[in-house]
Design a protein around this motif. Structure first.
Motif, PDB file in Angstrom:
ATOM      1  N   SER A 156      -8.410  -3.379   0.674  1.00 23.30           N
ATOM      2  CA  SER A 156      -8.083  -2.729   1.939  1.00 23.30           C
ATOM      3  C   SER A 156      -7.126  -3.631   2.705  1.00 23.30           C
ATOM      4  N   ASP A 157      -5.989  -3.073   3.167  1.00 22.80           N
ATOM      5  CA  ASP A 157      -5.010  -3.879   3.898  1.00 22.80           C
ATOM      6  C   ASP A 157      -5.425  -4.037   5.357  1.00 22.80           C
ATOM      7  N   GLU A 158      -4.598  -4.702   6.133  1.00 15.25           N
ATOM      8  CA  GLU A 158      -4.924  -5.011   7.530  1.00 15.25           C
ATOM      9  C   GLU A 158      -5.023  -3.767   8.402  1.00 15.25           C
ATOM     10  N   TYR A 159      -4.491  -2.645   7.902  1.00 13.79           N
ATOM     11  CA  TYR A 159      -4.568  -1.393   8.667  1.00 13.79           C
ATOM     12  C   TYR A 159      -5.736  -0.505   8.211  1.00 13.79           C
ATOM     13  N   GLY A 160      -6.531  -1.005   7.252  1.00 18.51           N
ATOM     14  CA  GLY A 160      -7.679  -0.261   6.777  1.00 18.51           C
ATOM     15  C   GLY A 160      -7.383   0.688   5.637  1.00 18.51           C
ATOM     16  N   PHE A 161      -6.157   0.655   5.093  1.00 16.95           N
ATOM     17  CA  PHE A 161      -5.807   1.534   3.978  1.00 16.95           C
ATOM     18  C   PHE A 161      -6.140   0.853   2.665  1.00 16.95           C
ATOM     19  N   ARG A 193      -5.457   0.021  -1.082  1.00 18.65           N
ATOM     20  CA  ARG A 193      -4.202  -0.096  -1.816  1.00 18.65           C
ATOM     21  C   ARG A 193      -4.477  -0.473  -3.263  1.00 18.65           C
ATOM     22  N   PRO A 228      -0.448   2.441  -1.206  1.00 17.35           N
ATOM     23  CA  PRO A 228      -1.738   2.943  -0.719  1.00 17.35           C
ATOM     24  C   PRO A 228      -2.257   4.098  -1.572  1.00 17.35           C
TER      25      PRO A 228
END
Length: 790
Positions: free
Chosen positions: A539-544, A546, A584
């Motif tokens: 999960s990336d810093e934006y919550g997506f 990937r 993503p």
């Protein structure tokens, strides 16, 4: 009416011009007060009597003028005064008020012309004064003299007065004192910080060998320091030996340090100073040391000067030949990338420690010898030996030096084939004039030994992120021409570097020509096809969520990689820093991917296809109730069941590690994961089984999807309630929500992880990889078997 003829009119104009030129230039354009003072100087210094008709601004170059008043453009002011010596041995103290010249910027006095004490008392009035150059000063100068803010450069030649702190606290950037006389002195200590003074030249004598204390501390931006050391014993009847000052506190920004000795060069009549390596430990920024004249020797108890602690690329310039002519072995050791220059020093060049020297220049060395060979060809880049008593041949090792000039020597032997390849026209710059019998300015180039070791008929396979191909050989030359300007010699004549740029695709080529022979060659190359080694999910810093692909042969040009999955394709781009491809999961949402199912992934880069990688799709994985507490494990090892979201029954795609140690996976379901973990001693044999150990990293990897949490090892006493009756069936009490005690049945076979292929032969169309490997948070893949599981 009578007409005036043209010849007659011309004669009238000519006579008028002659009359104008014959008239003296009136001085009414110069400020009258300045004019009067200038005339007084001419009268008192040079006994020149003039009248007001003389143009002071043009009188023998003694004065220069400029216009400064916009409202009175015809009024000029003197801005430059240069009074040369009139009579040798005749001194004159200027009594005129020089502050009358309000726009004076440069003042130069030669010979015995001196400034009065009164001048320095009032010098602050000269608000435009930038430069004073005084040849002789014996009139006292007040310690409290106030120097103008504009003053930047000060030069005293002969000086026999004491100077106060004001000279070290003003805005002066360059301060030079050359020849001190009896009576000269400086302040005992500096009192204020000074960030303006950049260049300082000071004398050191037997009658005043001192410097103000605190120079390193207070002169914040000093970059150049020069000592003039007067060590001529025969010049003074009462001469006594003295020491060159050192500094308790080093300078912060001093870059160049120079020591010049003044003596008559008769060895028995000048003082010798023993130099140690610590003498140059005066600044962390020092890059250059230059010594001129006779005065330094290497200290008797020092075998060589170890200067390797100095900054890389340090430059040592020796014209104090006693420092090098008497050394017996090594002389000194310099830092990496250092440069050495000697001038007029007769010594055995082979005694120099060439280990860290990248450039050396030797001129006027009259010690009979042959060319040195004790250098490292990969380190020494530039060599100049000129006007010296050197005989013999040029060694073959000189062919590996990037640049060398050995001119005006007495060489009369053989020259290497690399020079013969150049011929006289090109080679003359490097080795002529000398006394060779078979080589001269008009010799034609002959290159019989030219050879390239590698075959250029093959096609090179290169990385898409660019690479360097090395070509070796014999007599390849010193320069090379390329159609892309990215071909150069690593070692002249022996090793060539060809930089392949970032790119993709096949059927590429590069042309280059060897400069010494004009032989042209072509190198053919293909970029490697894409290879997917493994993948991971996070999960990336934006919550997506990937998907990240790891491998090689990815696109770095910005064109993009074409990813194919489940019969659809998207263009994705390579992260330059990490070398991975990341995108993503929401790119897949419209393509009906089923959680827990596997899909084939391929890449197309520059028209080349990758291997097939199997991708397992999960929306998420996780362990229940681990956000604020660690999972508790028993120091003696045991079994652990984790409750959470695991979304698979396929044990072969599950990997669990604690601090990079592989665990045994016993079973996995959509909601449970059972593992066997080792005792605490598996991680450190010094750990005590009765101790508590925190913050071990547990990583669960399911099909490339990674979940991380912490576990703690604690001591749990052996009691009937928690003992394992059978050692092969360890169990553990887990007092934490989401976990439970799992005794392992005796009939349960010991599980082993399947071997995981990461990558593979891309030419095999049937080859696939499970993709995720066994990783620590997206790290490098590891092939795991039962042999490497605790």
């Amino acid at each position: 009416m009578k007409f005036i003829t043209f010849p007659f009119l011309f004669l009238i104009i000519l006579n008028l011009l002659n009359y104008i030129q014959s008239q003296p230039i009136q001085n009414n354009f110069l400020d009258p007060r300045e004019n009067d003072v200038a005339l007084s100087l001419l009268q008192s210094v040079y006994n020149i009597s003039t009248d007001n008709k003389i143009d002071i601004c043009k009188f023998r170059g003694l004065f220069k003028c400029g216009q400064y008043d916009l409202y009175q453009p015809n009024i000029y002011s003197i801005n430059y005064i240069n009074l040369p010596q009139h009579k040798i041995g005749v001194n004159y103290i200027i009594q005129e008020d020089l502050t009358t010249f309000t726009h004076l910027s440069i003042l130069k006095l030669s010979g015995g012309i001196q400034l009065s004490t009164s001048f320095f008392d009032n010098i602050y009035k000269l608000n435009n004064l930038t430069d004073i150059n005084i040849n002789n000063q014996s009139q006292p100068i007040s310690d409290n003299a106030k120097l103008p803010v504009s003053l930047k450069k000060v030069f005293f030649n002969y000086i026999s007065v004491k100077l106060g702190n004001c000279w070290f606290e003003a805005n002066i950037t360059e301060f030079t004192i050359v020849r001190p006389q009896i009576g000269y002195g400086l302040p005992l200590r500096l009192l204020k910080t000074n960030d303006r003074l950049l260049k300082l030249n000071l004398p050191i004598t037997y009658f005043y060998p001192n410097l103000p204390t605190g120079m390193g501390l207070y002169l914040l931006n000093l970059t150049y320091l020069e000592f003039g050391v007067f060590n001529d014993i025969s010049s003074y009847q009462d001469y006594s030996n003295f020491s060159i000052p050192t500094f308790r506190r080093p300078f912060k920004k001093l870059e160049k340090f120079v020591v010049i000795f003044y003596n008559n060069r008769v060895e028995t009549e000048y003082q010798i100073f023993n130099m140690t390596a610590s003498f140059l430990n005066i600044s962390t920024s020092l890059t250059t040391f230059q010594t001129v004249g006779l005065g330094f020797n290497i200290a008797p108890n020092t075998s060589f000067l170890d200067l390797s602690y100095l900054n890389p690329s340090f430059y040592l310039n020796i014209e104090t030949c006693s420092l090098i002519e008497k050394c017996k072995n090594g002389c000194f050791r310099l830092p990496d990338g250092a440069s050495l220059r000697t001038f007029g020093c007769s010594f055995n060049i082979s005694l120099i420690d060439f280990k860290n020297i990248s450039s050396i220049e030797i001129q006027y060395n009259n010690f009979p010898q042959q060319l040195p060979t004790n250098f490292n060809g990969s380190t020494l880049k530039n060599l100049i030996i000129q006007d010296s008593t050197i005989t013999g041949s040029i060694p073959k090792s000189y062919c590996s030096i990037k640049s060398f000039k050995i001119n005006n020597l007495k060489l009369d032997g053989e020259i290497p084939s690399c020079i013969q390849c150049l011929g006289g026209e090109k080679g003359s710059l490097m080795i002529l004039p000398n006394q060779y019998l078979d080589f001269g300015y008009y010799v034609e180039p002959i290159c019989k030994n030219f050879k390239i070791n590698e075959s250029l008929d093959k096609v090179f396979l290169v990385d898409t992120n660019g690479t360097i191909i090395y070509i070796t050989g014999i007599d390849l030359g010193w320069n090379i021409k390329s159609n892309k300007n990215n071909v150069y010699f690593v070692i002249p004549n022996n090793k060539l570097a060809i930089e392949i740029p970032i790119g993709v695709g096949v059927n590429k080529s590069m042309n280059f020509t060897f400069g010494n022979t004009n032989i042209a060659k072509t190198l053919y190359y293909n970029y490697i096809p894409p290879i997917i080694s493994y993948y991971s999910c996070f999960s990336d810093e934006y919550g997506f969520d990937r998907l990240v692909l790891y491998g090689s042969g990815f696109d770095y040009t910005g064109i993009g990689n074409i990813l194919s999955i489940n019969n659809f394709s998207i263009t994705c781009f390579t992260d330059i820093e990490s070398g991975t491809i990341s995108f993503p999961f929401y790119e897949f949402f419209n393509h009906q991917l089923i959680e827990g199912e596997s899909y084939d992934i391929t890449l197309s880069v520059g028209g080349q296809k990758s291997n097939i990688t199997t991708f397992f799709y999960f929306k998420s994985i996780g362990i229940n109730n681990t956000s604020d507490k660690s999972i508790i494990l028993n120091n003696i090892g045991g079994t652990l069941q984790l409750n959470g979201t695991f979304s698979t029954f396929n044990r072969s795609i599950v990997s669990v590690k604690i601090n990079d140690v592989q665990m045994k996976v016993v079973d996995v379901t959509n909601t449970t994961l059972c593992i066997i973990y080792p005792p605490i001693t598996q991680f450190n044999i010094n750990f005590n089984k009765t101790g508590n150990y925190n913050n071990f990293k547990l990583i669960v990897n399911i099909g490339g999807h990674v979940y991380k949490t912490n576990v703690d090892y604690i001591y749990i006493p052996d009691t009937p309630e928690n003992q394992n009756p059978i050692p092969e069936r360890p169990e553990i009490i887990i007092p934490f929500p989401g976990t439970s005690i799992i005794p392992i049945p005796t009939s349960t076979p010991t599980p082993t992880l399947n071997n995981i292929t990461t990558g593979g032969n891309i030419t095999d169309k049937k080859n696939t990889t499970s993709g995720f490997g066994t990783m620590s948070g997206g790290g490098a893949p590891t092939t795991a078997t039962s042999n490497n599981i605790f």
